[in-house]
Design a protein around this motif. Structure first.
Motif, PDB file in Angstrom:
ATOM      1  N   GLY A  17      -4.231  10.273  -2.392  1.00 34.00           N
ATOM      2  CA  GLY A  17      -3.117   9.427  -1.960  1.00 34.00           C
ATOM      3  C   GLY A  17      -1.851  10.231  -1.738  1.00 34.00           C
ATOM      4  O   GLY A  17      -1.141  10.040  -0.744  1.00 34.00           O
TER       5      GLY A  17
ATOM      6  N   THR B 131      -4.172   4.584   3.013  1.00 33.72           N
ATOM      7  CA  THR B 131      -4.460   5.069   1.660  1.00 33.72           C
ATOM      8  C   THR B 131      -3.464   6.129   1.196  1.00 33.72           C
ATOM      9  O   THR B 131      -3.835   7.262   0.922  1.00 33.72           O
ATOM     10  CB  THR B 131      -5.876   5.655   1.597  1.00 33.72           C
ATOM     11  N   ASP B 132      -2.208   5.729   1.079  1.00 29.22           N
ATOM     12  CA  ASP B 132      -1.211   6.656   0.530  1.00 29.22           C
ATOM     13  C   ASP B 132      -1.234   6.575  -0.992  1.00 29.22           C
ATOM     14  O   ASP B 132      -2.083   5.888  -1.574  1.00 29.22           O
ATOM     15  CB  ASP B 132       0.184   6.326   1.090  1.00 29.22           C
TER      16      ASP B 132
ATOM     17  N   THR C  21       6.053   4.388   1.017  1.00 26.04           N
ATOM     18  CA  THR C  21       5.223   3.555   0.130  1.00 26.04           C
ATOM     19  C   THR C  21       4.850   2.240   0.804  1.00 26.04           C
ATOM     20  O   THR C  21       3.848   1.621   0.458  1.00 26.04           O
ATOM     21  CB  THR C  21       5.980   3.219  -1.179  1.00 26.04           C
TER      22      THR C  21
ATOM     23  N   SER D 161       1.266   1.256   2.314  1.00 21.10           N
ATOM     24  CA  SER D 161       0.161   0.691   1.520  1.00 21.10           C
ATOM     25  C   SER D 161      -0.089  -0.777   1.879  1.00 21.10           C
ATOM     26  O   SER D 161      -1.197  -1.274   1.735  1.00 21.10           O
ATOM     27  CB  SER D 161       0.487   0.811   0.025  1.00 21.10           C
TER      28      SER D 161
ATOM     29  N   PHE E 274      -0.982   2.989  -2.333  1.00 19.13           N
ATOM     30  CA  PHE E 274      -2.209   2.214  -2.105  1.00 19.13           C
ATOM     31  C   PHE E 274      -3.287   2.606  -3.115  1.00 19.13           C
ATOM     32  O   PHE E 274      -3.950   1.757  -3.719  1.00 19.13           O
ATOM     33  CB  PHE E 274      -2.717   2.455  -0.679  1.00 19.13           C
TER      34      PHE E 274
END
Lengths: 257, 224
Positions: free
Chosen positions: B18, B170-171, B162, B165, B174
């Motif tokens: 992530g 899929t950071d 952010t 997410s 997330f």
């Protein structure tokens, strides 16, 4: 006549303000012409119109017998590319130097040669060193402008203009921002240029320079040329009341007896 | 309440993945956003009134609308309008490139306008075109002054990512949500993630402070 520059019926207006109200003048090859006048007389604007730092509102400028711009429908039109090329032929030195602070002295003098004239780096560097020697600053090539005195900065600015091999040089109050003791070195450099036969138009308050170096003096008042002629004549025997007042205002001005 | 980091540690590689994706979005948004911001600034500063007004509108629009709305618009609305296949990744990159370009445009504009008019004249007098003066004389000096503001904005961008997410990219955020649900340990997961963001951003802002000090020494920065 061997006029490099001819100015006909030049007008410049900024909105409602008329700064130049019909200037006719010519500059011959090898001549040094000094423009005098109190502030607001239009002398700096006239100088800045010669290389089109300001666009004239009206009138014609002829360089080497060729009209700058095109006349269309009674109005002069100028192409930016033509003006850029013209500015490479006319060097200009400013009151506040306008050196590039992020470049060394040598780079300052190379910049126009490389970026505008497309000279190779080696050729431009050699030329830059040659011009630095000419203004007596060979040892400052690798310094940044911030480390120079005002007089040195101005001589670098002169070298930067000379490196373009101009036909003519314009000086816009180049000693006005200098400490008094630094004025001499700059004037001396300019005098040497005159002696070498450079064609120069100089806006200055240094009447001594006008008297001793100029071939001709133009006195501007309210956007017109009020008096002109050889400095010895114009400065010693002013014909108009306005010019007399102007000369009296320069308390430091003393003519040799 | 008992702390148990075991679950987080066994799946730490998910969080690392992530983190890599967060950095990827940020880096790509910078890669596209900075040049785009420069373009917008140049158009904004151009003499042509219509062009300048259009650039000003784009800049203001993306500075004033919430980034989450922009993201949803690009992800859900744009594919209805034109025939594109929008993935969370592409929507994220597009949104944050444009959004940050609007902020960078203002930074560029401020930097360019802070340069003394005499510098333009110095360039012009040796025959330079507007573009040559901009590239060789004005921008190099302006960029140096912009660095503090630029760093600050980049850190802001990193935090704002952010939001991606929410469209299932899929950071780090997330992955954290995912892991919290899977392990039933939201306390530990979000604590670790907060620390990861803190470490990353603290390091970046320390770097930024060091750079500012160096610039302040050379006297060419606009440290607030």
């Amino acid at each position: 006549m061997n006029a490099i520059l001819r100015i006909e019926n030049l007008h410049k207006r900024f909105g409602d303000l008329t700064v130049l109200a019909g200037i006719d003048a010519a500059v011959e090859a090898g001549e040094t012409v000094v423009l005098l006048g109190s502030s607001g007389s239009g002398k700096s604007t006239l100088l800045r119109c010669i290389n089109f730092m300001e666009t004239p509102t009206e009138g014609r400028i002829t360089l080497h017998g060729r009209l700058v711009g095109e006349e269309r429908g009674g109005v002069m039109r100028y192409r930016e590319s033509e003006l850029c090329k013209l500015r490479t032929r006319i060097g200009m030195v400013f009151q506040h130097f306008n050196l590039f602070p992020h470049m060394t002295v040598l780079r300052n003098i190379m910049e126009g040669q490389v970026t505008v004239l497309k000279r190779g780096a080696a050729e431009a560097a050699a030329k830059a060193r040659e011009q630095l020697a000419r203004v007596g600053l060979s040892d400052k090539a690798d310094e940044y402008p911030a480390r120079l005195s005002g007089g040195q900065k101005q001589r670098v600015a002169i070298a930067r203009a000379l490196a373009m091999d101009p036909d003519m040089m314009l000086f816009d109050e180049v000693t006005s921002a200098l400490d008094p003791e630094l004025v001499g070195e700059v004037l001396k450099t300019m005098r040497r240029l005159t002696e070498e036969g450079m064609t120069m138009v100089v806006v200055t308050h240094e009447l001594g320079f006008a008297y001793h170096v100029a071939n001709r003096v133009l006195f501007l008042d309210q956007g017109v040329i009020l008096e002109q002629g050889e400095p010895q004549q114009v400065l010693k025997e002013p014909a108009t009341q306005r010019m007399r007042e102007f000369l009296d205002g320069h308390s430091l001005f003393k003519l040799p007896d | 309440m008992e702390w148990n980091f075991w679950a987080v540690m066994t799946d730490f590689d998910l969080l690392l993945l992530g983190l890599v994706n967060t950095l990827k979005v940020t880096a790509l948004a910078l890669l596209f956003g900075v040049p785009l911001g420069l373009c917008l600034a140049v158009l904004r500063l151009s003499g042509a009134r219509l062009v300048s007004a259009a650039a000003a509108f784009i800049i203001e629009f993306f500075r004033t609308t919430p980034p989450l709305v922009q993201l949803f618009w690009f992800f859900f609305a744009l594919p209805i309008l034109i025939d594109v296949r929008m993935t969370p990744f592409i929507a994220s990159i597009v949104t944050f490139s444009i959004q940050s370009s609007a902020f960078f445009a203002e930074i560029f504009r401020g930097g360019i306008q802070s340069i003394d008019q005499g510098q333009w004249e110095g360039g012009k007098a040796i025959g330079m075109t507007y573009a040559q003066s901009m590239r060789r004389i004005v921008l190099p000096q302006a960029v140096k002054r912009m660095i503090p503001a630029f760093m600050e904005r980049s850190i802001e961008l990193l935090k704002t990512t952010t939001l991606v997410s929410t469209v299932a990219y899929t950071d780090l955020m997330f992955q954290a949500n995912d892991l919290a649900q899977k392990t039933f340990r939201p306390l530990e997961v979000y604590t670790v993630v907060a620390l990861m963001y803190f470490a990353l951003i603290f390091a970046l802002s320390q770097l930024s402070i060091a750079v500012e000090h160096r610039l302040a020494k050379s006297g060419d920065s606009t440290v607030r």
